[in-house]
Design a protein around this motif. Structure first.
Motif, mmCIF file in Angstrom:
data_model
loop_
_atom_site.group_PDB
_atom_site.id
_atom_site.type_symbol
_atom_site.label_atom_id
_atom_site.label_comp_id
_atom_site.label_asym_id
_atom_site.label_seq_id
_atom_site.Cartn_x
_atom_site.Cartn_y
_atom_site.Cartn_z
ATOM 1 N N GLY A 1 -17.528 -18.201 -14.185
ATOM 2 C CA GLY A 1 -18.562 -17.174 -14.253
ATOM 3 C C GLY A 1 -18.234 -15.867 -13.569
ATOM 4 O O GLY A 1 -19.033 -14.935 -13.602
ATOM 5 N N ALA A 2 -17.043 -15.765 -12.957
ATOM 6 C CA ALA A 2 -16.684 -14.525 -12.265
ATOM 7 C C ALA A 2 -15.381 -13.966 -12.841
ATOM 8 O O ALA A 2 -14.480 -14.723 -13.190
ATOM 9 N N VAL A 3 -15.316 -12.649 -12.948
ATOM 10 C CA VAL A 3 -14.100 -12.006 -13.432
ATOM 11 C C VAL A 3 -13.016 -12.144 -12.366
ATOM 12 O O VAL A 3 -13.246 -11.854 -11.188
ATOM 13 N N VAL A 4 -11.847 -12.626 -12.774
ATOM 14 C CA VAL A 4 -10.721 -12.719 -11.841
ATOM 15 C C VAL A 4 -10.134 -11.308 -11.698
ATOM 16 O O VAL A 4 -9.783 -10.691 -12.698
ATOM 17 N N PRO A 5 -10.060 -10.770 -10.476
ATOM 18 C CA PRO A 5 -9.605 -9.383 -10.308
ATOM 19 C C PRO A 5 -8.178 -9.169 -10.822
ATOM 20 O O PRO A 5 -7.341 -10.069 -10.730
ATOM 21 N N ALA A 6 -7.952 -7.984 -11.343
ATOM 22 C CA ALA A 6 -6.615 -7.632 -11.833
ATOM 23 C C ALA A 6 -5.619 -7.698 -10.677
ATOM 24 O O ALA A 6 -5.917 -7.300 -9.555
ATOM 25 N N TRP A 7 -4.460 -8.232 -10.966
ATOM 26 C CA TRP A 7 -3.370 -8.321 -9.966
ATOM 27 C C TRP A 7 -2.072 -8.188 -10.742
ATOM 28 O O TRP A 7 -1.700 -9.084 -11.490
ATOM 29 N N PHE A 8 -1.405 -7.062 -10.574
ATOM 30 C CA PHE A 8 -0.269 -6.791 -11.459
ATOM 31 C C PHE A 8 0.740 -5.871 -10.791
ATOM 32 O O PHE A 8 0.409 -5.086 -9.894
ATOM 33 N N ILE A 9 1.969 -5.963 -11.250
ATOM 34 C CA ILE A 9 3.025 -5.042 -10.821
ATOM 35 C C ILE A 9 2.683 -3.671 -11.401
ATOM 36 O O ILE A 9 2.463 -3.543 -12.603
ATOM 37 N N SER A 10 2.579 -2.662 -10.548
ATOM 38 C CA SER A 10 2.177 -1.343 -11.026
ATOM 39 C C SER A 10 3.346 -0.352 -11.070
ATOM 40 O O SER A 10 3.320 0.598 -11.830
ATOM 41 N N GLN A 11 4.348 -0.578 -10.230
ATOM 42 C CA GLN A 11 5.473 0.360 -10.203
ATOM 43 C C GLN A 11 6.791 -0.403 -10.122
ATOM 44 O O GLN A 11 6.901 -1.369 -9.375
ATOM 45 N N VAL A 12 7.766 0.082 -10.880
ATOM 46 C CA VAL A 12 9.087 -0.532 -10.901
ATOM 47 C C VAL A 12 10.123 0.574 -10.727
ATOM 48 O O VAL A 12 9.991 1.649 -11.322
ATOM 49 N N THR A 13 11.119 0.315 -9.880
ATOM 50 C CA THR A 13 12.199 1.284 -9.693
ATOM 51 C C THR A 13 13.535 0.567 -9.849
ATOM 52 O O THR A 13 13.723 -0.512 -9.294
ATOM 53 N N ALA A 14 14.434 1.167 -10.622
ATOM 54 C CA ALA A 14 15.769 0.600 -10.806
ATOM 55 C C ALA A 14 16.794 1.578 -10.247
ATOM 56 O O ALA A 14 16.729 2.778 -10.525
ATOM 57 N N THR A 15 17.721 1.038 -9.437
ATOM 58 C CA THR A 15 18.767 1.915 -8.886
ATOM 59 C C THR A 15 20.154 1.361 -9.198
ATOM 60 O O THR A 15 20.346 0.154 -9.339
ATOM 61 N N HIS A 16 21.107 2.282 -9.320
ATOM 62 C CA HIS A 16 22.522 1.941 -9.511
ATOM 63 C C HIS A 16 23.268 2.519 -8.320
ATOM 64 O O HIS A 16 23.257 3.747 -8.127
#
Lengths: 99, 158
Positions: free
Chosen positions: A32-47
């Motif tokens: 009966g309750a919305v499960v709060p959003a939980w997600f990767i929001s930023q990604v950085t790739a380095t060489h």
């Protein structure tokens, strides 16, 4: 994270990444309750410490995200590192060596 | 009260739900990774393509055959739909991925730095059968590619 990076004959490095994350959409209802959003929001790739790509994601990227990208200027033995930050400000970084 | 005391007080006050690093970052003592490029909340809240582009500060797009969006025609499981965006447009600096009929339209934005190739793949969730829209910003102009994916089982509840 599982990261695979390999340089092709064209000199372009292809990087494939599997991240471990729930990527909760914020749309799901549980008891009966919305499960709060939980997600990767930023990604950085380095060489070798130089940023080659960044991304911003929303919660509609699939659970345990797959991300593949390509860049020029890498060679076997170089370091490729990925880091992410989620919307709870948790972070994770991992690196691999280009094959 | 010295600045250090003030920071310590902030730490104590915010200690509950926050990590130490986040509290320190808020107090300006550590560089916050999130501060490098703020997550564009208004763009990710967008409910249609036009609204989302506006929030991203991107002009309306024109369709281009040089922007290649690869998606399946039919996705049995909307929770995991493979997507590839590849731009052959010279000077591509940004790619974005949207799903018209998802609760929020925007899925991802990729900043293509000079040595990166404008070719990214990921897997996304789709609530229902919908157009998937790829956007590319190249040389300051905006291009799009659209394809419909038929979804058998929606992936929004996952």
């Amino acid at each position: 994270m599982r990261i695979r990076a390999a340089v092709g004959r064209d000199g372009i490095v292809e990087v494939r990444v599997l991240m471990s994350h729930e990527m909760e959409s914020g749309q799901r209802v549980e008891a009966g309750a919305v499960v709060p959003a939980w997600f990767i929001s930023q990604v950085t790739a380095t060489h070798n410490g130089r940023t080659v790509m960044t991304a911003q994601w929303g919660p509609s990227v699939s659970k345990n995200p797959y991300f593949a990208f390509k860049f020029r200027g890498g060679k076997a033995g170089d370091k490729v590192a990925l880091s992410w930050t989620d919307n709870r400000n948790e972070t994770r970084s991992d690196e691999t060596t280009i094959a | 009260m010295t600045a250090l005391d003030e920071n310590r007080r902030k730490l104590l006050k915010t200690g509950g739900g926050w990590s130490l690093a986040a509290a320190l970052a808020a107090a300006g003592m550590l560089p916050s990774r999130a501060a490098l490029a703020d997550w564009n909340k208004s763009a990710f809240d967008g409910k249609n393509v036009a609204e989302t582009l506006k929030a991203l500060g991107i002009e309306p797009a024109t369709a281009s055959a040089s922007l290649v969006l690869t998606v399946p025609d039919i996705a049995d499981n909307g929770a995991v739909v493979p997507v590839q965006i590849a731009s052959r447009l010279a000077g591509t600096t940004r790619l974005a991925l949207m799903v018209e009929k998802n609760p929020n339209t925007l899925t991802a934005v990729f900043e293509i730095l000079p040595d990166a190739v404008a070719d990214v793949s990921t897997r996304i969730k789709m609530a229902q059968t919908s157009n998937v829209v790829a956007i590319a910003v190249a040389d300051g102009k905006v291009y799009s590619a659209t394809k419909e994916v038929k979804v058998t089982l929606g992936g929004c509840g996952t």
